[in-house]
Design an enzyme around this catalytic site. Structure first.
Site, short mmCIF file in Angstrom:
data_model
loop_
_atom_site.label_atom_id
_atom_site.label_comp_id
_atom_site.label_asym_id
_atom_site.label_seq_id
_atom_site.Cartn_x
_atom_site.Cartn_y
_atom_site.Cartn_z
N CYS A 1 41.20 -138.48 -39.22
CA CYS A 1 40.62 -139.81 -39.04
C CYS A 1 40.24 -140.13 -37.59
O CYS A 1 39.52 -141.10 -37.34
CB CYS A 1 41.56 -140.88 -39.58
SG CYS A 1 41.80 -140.80 -41.36
N HIS B 1 39.07 -147.70 -36.27
CA HIS B 1 38.98 -146.84 -37.46
C HIS B 1 39.51 -147.62 -38.64
O HIS B 1 40.55 -148.29 -38.55
CB HIS B 1 39.79 -145.57 -37.23
CG HIS B 1 40.27 -144.92 -38.48
ND1 HIS B 1 39.41 -144.49 -39.46
CD2 HIS B 1 41.53 -144.66 -38.92
CE1 HIS B 1 40.11 -143.97 -40.46
NE2 HIS B 1 41.40 -144.06 -40.16
N ASN C 1 38.72 -146.17 -46.54
CA ASN C 1 38.95 -145.36 -45.35
C ASN C 1 38.15 -144.07 -45.48
O ASN C 1 38.53 -143.17 -46.21
CB ASN C 1 40.45 -145.07 -45.22
CG ASN C 1 40.79 -144.21 -44.01
OD1 ASN C 1 39.92 -143.63 -43.37
ND2 ASN C 1 42.07 -144.11 -43.71
#
Length: 345
Positions: A111, A253, A283
């Site tokens: 990520c 993020h 996500n």
């Protein structure tokens, strides 16, 4: 000193919308449970036949159009879900974009991939190895999820976000500020796919089916994510010679809404400063910051001259942060058509 300047932004997302009610149809969960813990109401997953490379190519095309060019010196693809274990996805993406012969490589920081990929692009420009770079964060994360694991299946999603960078001056709008990156491999088992790599294969043992899927120890990840994202964001601001009072928009993020809120509170930012799309995008891992930048720009949520603070956290463990002043540009975003194979089904 040569800086890397953002001159184009694009994003592409799959056509398939997966709602919380869809997941509740086969998982022990509910819309209320998912929303209360993640802030997510729906997410996008690829249809059969659509890959990370397909998303990356579409986002890359739009970023190039945004920048007003059709070729760059290098292509970087940040992804956890490459089209194949070998070779890297970036060379094929470059060729599909009409750029056979240019430098092309993948980056895997889960990520945090967008920021690690951005650092790679900045480095190519700073070293004089490239004047222009296309950096794409792309994921088909649904392809590595255990459909029966509600702790991950409700969170992760698919998409691609891309930026074009060119050599320029540090005082230009769009110039990427100092990038802070970090890692802690002693905690690598918090976010992992245990099977499929050389460690498991060389052991000569058959891995259980669940070990071929993405696994995450959410409670521990939450704590580390909040701490590392906040600390790296503060360090990036200091290195840029700025204070939190200089931040116009916070672009974290999109791990989940609780993490974004907690990091913003630690940094002393008000909720109105935080840019978010996790409620309808989920996500998208390495793609999330790029998709968020493109969507917020298209929707008019980002304005030229605003100072942005970006931060992320991912497997590895990895984390990072940077700053930039948003430039005047026209971003593009698209929903891909369904693959012919999916339409036939």
């Amino acid at each position: 000193m040569t800086a890397a300047v953002v001159t184009g932004v694009g994003a592409a997302i799959p056509p398939r919308v997966v709602t919380n009610d869809d997941l509740a149809g086969y998982l022990d969960t509910s819309d209320e449970w998912i929303r209360s813990r993640t802030g997510i109401a729906s997410r996008r997953w690829v249809d059969p036949g659509m890959s990370t490379g397909d998303l990356a190519v579409a986002a890359g095309e739009l970023a190039l159009r945004s920048a007003g060019i059709d070729r760059v010196d290098a292509v970087v693809v940040a992804t956890t879900t490459p089209d194949r274990l070998c070779p890297a996805t970036a060379p094929e993406v470059a060729t599909r974009l009409g750029m056979t012969g240019v430098s092309a490589h993948d980056v895997n920081a889960v990520c945090t991939g967008f920021l690690y990929g951005l650092a790679s692009a900045v480095g190519l420009i700073a070293a004089g190895n490239a004047q222009t770079v296309l950096m794409i964060g792309a994921e088909a994360f649904s392809t590595i999820l255990d459909p029966q694991d509600r702790s991950t299946a409700v969170i992760f999603a698919d998409g691609a976000g891309a930026v074009v960078l060119r050599a320029g001056s540090p005082d230009e709008p769009g110039a990427v500020g100092p990038i802070v990156l970090g890692s802690d491999g002693s905690l690598s088992d918090l976010i992992q796919i245990p099977a499929g790599g050389s460690r498991q294969r060389s052991a000569g043992t058959l891995a259980p089916p669940e070990d071929h899927f993405f696994q995450m120890r959410g409670r521990e990840v939450y704590r580390h994510a909040v701490e590392r994202m906040a600390a790296s964001a503060q360090e990036a601001m200091v290195k840029a010679g700025l204070s939190m009072a200089d931040v116009d928009k916070f672009v974290p993020h999109q791990a989940n809404n609780r993490i974004s809120v907690a990091v913003g509170e630690r940094l002393g930012l008000v909720p109105a400063q935080t840019v978010s799309n996790v409620d309808h995008m989920g996500n998208t891992a390495a793609a999330s910051i790029g998709v968020l930048l493109a969507e917020a720009s298209v929707d008019g949520e980002l304005h030229a001259g605003e100072r942005l603070l970006l931060t992320a956290f991912g497997g590895g463990l990895t984390w990072g942060a940077t700053t930039l002043v948003w430039p005047a540009l026209t971003a593009h975003m698209t929903v891909l058509p369904r693959p012919v194979s999916a339409v036939a089904v």
